[in-house]
Design a protein around this motif. Sequence first.
Motif, PDB file in Angstrom:
ATOM      1  N   GLU A 125     -27.612  40.633  35.806  1.00  0.00           N
ATOM      2  CA  GLU A 125     -28.324  41.002  36.424  1.00  0.00           C
ATOM      3  C   GLU A 125     -28.527  40.744  38.058  1.00  0.00           C
ATOM      4  O   GLU A 125     -30.012  40.809  38.594  1.00  0.00           O
ATOM      5  CB  GLU A 125     -29.575  40.453  36.009  1.00  0.00           C
ATOM      6  N   ARG A 126     -27.738  39.597  39.027  1.00  0.00           N
ATOM      7  CA  ARG A 126     -28.139  39.568  39.633  1.00  0.00           C
ATOM      8  C   ARG A 126     -28.030  40.326  41.153  1.00  0.00           C
ATOM      9  O   ARG A 126     -27.175  40.835  41.315  1.00  0.00           O
ATOM     10  CB  ARG A 126     -26.877  38.133  39.682  1.00  0.00           C
ATOM     11  N   PRO A 127     -29.435  40.035  41.545  1.00  0.00           N
ATOM     12  CA  PRO A 127     -29.521  40.928  42.714  1.00  0.00           C
ATOM     13  C   PRO A 127     -27.617  41.350  43.738  1.00  0.00           C
ATOM     14  O   PRO A 127     -27.685  42.246  44.237  1.00  0.00           O
ATOM     15  CB  PRO A 127     -30.530  41.074  43.595  1.00  0.00           C
ATOM     16  N   GLN A 128     -27.387  39.845  43.870  1.00  0.00           N
ATOM     17  CA  GLN A 128     -26.438  39.546  44.639  1.00  0.00           C
ATOM     18  C   GLN A 128     -25.337  40.465  44.366  1.00  0.00           C
ATOM     19  O   GLN A 128     -23.816  40.448  44.793  1.00  0.00           O
ATOM     20  CB  GLN A 128     -26.261  38.104  45.882  1.00  0.00           C
ATOM     21  N   GLY A 129     -25.281  39.855  43.121  1.00  0.00           N
ATOM     22  CA  GLY A 129     -24.373  40.113  42.165  1.00  0.00           C
ATOM     23  C   GLY A 129     -22.984  38.621  41.800  1.00  0.00           C
ATOM     24  O   GLY A 129     -24.118  38.171  42.545  1.00  0.00           O
ATOM     25  N   VAL A 130     -22.378  39.462  40.367  1.00  0.00           N
ATOM     26  CA  VAL A 130     -21.830  37.673  39.878  1.00  0.00           C
ATOM     27  C   VAL A 130     -20.286  37.286  41.226  1.00  0.00           C
ATOM     28  O   VAL A 130     -20.243  37.956  42.220  1.00  0.00           O
ATOM     29  CB  VAL A 130     -21.326  38.359  38.864  1.00  0.00           C
ATOM     30  N   VAL A 131     -20.504  36.048  40.256  1.00  0.00           N
ATOM     31  CA  VAL A 131     -19.209  35.361  41.136  1.00  0.00           C
ATOM     32  C   VAL A 131     -17.916  35.485  40.068  1.00  0.00           C
ATOM     33  O   VAL A 131     -18.325  35.018  38.831  1.00  0.00           O
ATOM     34  CB  VAL A 131     -19.710  33.925  41.475  1.00  0.00           C
ATOM     35  N   LEU A 132     -17.181  35.783  41.078  1.00  0.00           N
ATOM     36  CA  LEU A 132     -16.300  35.871  39.127  1.00  0.00           C
ATOM     37  C   LEU A 132     -15.089  33.913  39.853  1.00  0.00           C
ATOM     38  O   LEU A 132     -15.335  33.908  41.313  1.00  0.00           O
ATOM     39  CB  LEU A 132     -15.202  36.653  39.930  1.00  0.00           C
ATOM     40  N   ARG A 133     -14.395  33.580  39.483  1.00  0.00           N
ATOM     41  CA  ARG A 133     -13.883  32.637  39.430  1.00  0.00           C
ATOM     42  C   ARG A 133     -12.252  32.887  38.724  1.00  0.00           C
ATOM     43  O   ARG A 133     -12.425  33.276  37.472  1.00  0.00           O
ATOM     44  CB  ARG A 133     -14.234  31.289  38.992  1.00  0.00           C
ATOM     45  N   SER A 134     -11.465  32.178  39.809  1.00  0.00           N
ATOM     46  CA  SER A 134      -9.910  32.152  39.061  1.00  0.00           C
ATOM     47  C   SER A 134      -9.203  30.879  39.267  1.00  0.00           C
ATOM     48  O   SER A 134      -9.589  30.071  40.822  1.00  0.00           O
ATOM     49  CB  SER A 134      -9.251  33.781  39.474  1.00  0.00           C
ATOM     50  N   LYS A 135      -8.933  30.179  38.559  1.00  0.00           N
ATOM     51  CA  LYS A 135      -7.804  29.611  38.124  1.00  0.00           C
ATOM     52  C   LYS A 135      -6.421  29.796  38.704  1.00  0.00           C
ATOM     53  O   LYS A 135      -6.303  31.008  37.944  1.00  0.00           O
ATOM     54  CB  LYS A 135      -7.853  28.265  36.758  1.00  0.00           C
ATOM     55  N   VAL A 136      -6.111  30.189  40.201  1.00  0.00           N
ATOM     56  CA  VAL A 136      -4.847  30.143  40.038  1.00  0.00           C
ATOM     57  C   VAL A 136      -3.374  29.210  40.262  1.00  0.00           C
ATOM     58  O   VAL A 136      -3.668  28.144  40.292  1.00  0.00           O
ATOM     59  CB  VAL A 136      -4.741  31.412  41.679  1.00  0.00           C
ATOM     60  N   ASP A 137      -2.431  29.287  40.072  1.00  0.00           N
ATOM     61  CA  ASP A 137      -1.031  28.702  40.099  1.00  0.00           C
ATOM     62  C   ASP A 137      -0.723  28.320  41.567  1.00  0.00           C
ATOM     63  O   ASP A 137      -0.873  27.001  41.574  1.00  0.00           O
ATOM     64  CB  ASP A 137       0.168  29.290  39.854  1.00  0.00           C
ATOM     65  N   CYS A 138      -1.059  28.989  42.399  1.00  0.00           N
ATOM     66  CA  CYS A 138      -0.512  28.506  43.918  1.00  0.00           C
ATOM     67  C   CYS A 138      -1.277  29.424  45.036  1.00  0.00           C
ATOM     68  O   CYS A 138      -0.596  30.627  45.152  1.00  0.00           O
ATOM     69  CB  CYS A 138       0.901  28.485  43.875  1.00  0.00           C
ATOM     70  N   LEU A 139      -1.541  29.074  46.318  1.00  0.00           N
ATOM     71  CA  LEU A 139      -1.834  30.112  46.848  1.00  0.00           C
ATOM     72  C   LEU A 139      -1.777  29.464  48.148  1.00  0.00           C
ATOM     73  O   LEU A 139      -1.595  30.518  49.192  1.00  0.00           O
ATOM     74  CB  LEU A 139      -3.695  29.334  47.476  1.00  0.00           C
ATOM     75  N   ARG A 140       0.318  29.571  48.319  1.00  0.00           N
ATOM     76  CA  ARG A 140       1.165  29.265  49.123  1.00  0.00           C
ATOM     77  C   ARG A 140       0.683  28.600  50.227  1.00  0.00           C
ATOM     78  O   ARG A 140       1.029  29.033  51.606  1.00  0.00           O
ATOM     79  CB  ARG A 140       1.701  31.139  49.287  1.00  0.00           C
ATOM     80  N   ILE A 141       0.012  27.936  50.315  1.00  0.00           N
ATOM     81  CA  ILE A 141      -0.515  26.911  51.316  1.00  0.00           C
ATOM     82  C   ILE A 141      -0.086  24.925  51.109  1.00  0.00           C
ATOM     83  O   ILE A 141       0.953  24.941  51.939  1.00  0.00           O
ATOM     84  CB  ILE A 141      -1.771  26.765  51.164  1.00  0.00           C
ATOM     85  N   CYS A 142      -0.107  24.734  49.987  1.00  0.00           N
ATOM     86  CA  CYS A 142       0.801  24.070  49.440  1.00  0.00           C
ATOM     87  C   CYS A 142       0.790  22.396  50.046  1.00  0.00           C
ATOM     88  O   CYS A 142       1.671  22.000  50.141  1.00  0.00           O
ATOM     89  CB  CYS A 142       2.903  24.118  48.619  1.00  0.00           C
ATOM     90  N   SER A 143      -0.353  22.560  51.177  1.00  0.00           N
ATOM     91  CA  SER A 143      -0.551  21.023  51.302  1.00  0.00           C
ATOM     92  C   SER A 143      -1.900  20.823  50.762  1.00  0.00           C
ATOM     93  O   SER A 143      -2.403  21.870  51.510  1.00  0.00           O
ATOM     94  CB  SER A 143       0.091  20.502  52.752  1.00  0.00           C
ATOM     95  N   ASP A 144      -2.410  19.874  51.401  1.00  0.00           N
ATOM     96  CA  ASP A 144      -4.457  18.979  51.096  1.00  0.00           C
ATOM     97  C   ASP A 144      -4.314  20.169  50.555  1.00  0.00           C
ATOM     98  O   ASP A 144      -5.571  20.102  50.440  1.00  0.00           O
ATOM     99  CB  ASP A 144      -4.625  19.609  53.341  1.00  0.00           C
TER     100      ASP A 144
END
Length: 111
Positions: free
Chosen positions: A46-65
């Motif tokens: 019911e949040r007016p701005q919309g819901v916040v989704l969250r995902s734990k991902v394996d790798c975002l292809r930056i792989c440092s810091d």
Amino acid sequence: MSLRVSHHLLLCATASKAACCNPDIGKASWTRLKAMVKELDLEDVERPQGVVLRSKVDCLRICSDGPILLIWPDGIWYGGVTPERTESIVREHVFGGQPIEDWIIRRTPFK
Ligand code: FES
């Protein structure tokens, strides 16, 4: 059924190759992220701005810091995420609408 979404948070918390962070920090950051989303009631459909989704991902292809936290639709990438930073990012950026410039390592806007 349609669902309004305000943000999608992707965190490379426990990558299978642990390429960018200490998995213990990643795991703790993920735990804090989930707690913050819950504490701030960001999954309320019911949040007016919309819901916040969250995902734990394996790798975002930056792989440092890492761990790396990517926030859509803003296309903002945070590096060096910790549980404390995660709390600030969710509170100030996702909830408050104010990105934390000092921790942003990349921007990839859609337009
Ligand atoms: S493991 Fe974090 S970006 Fe690759």
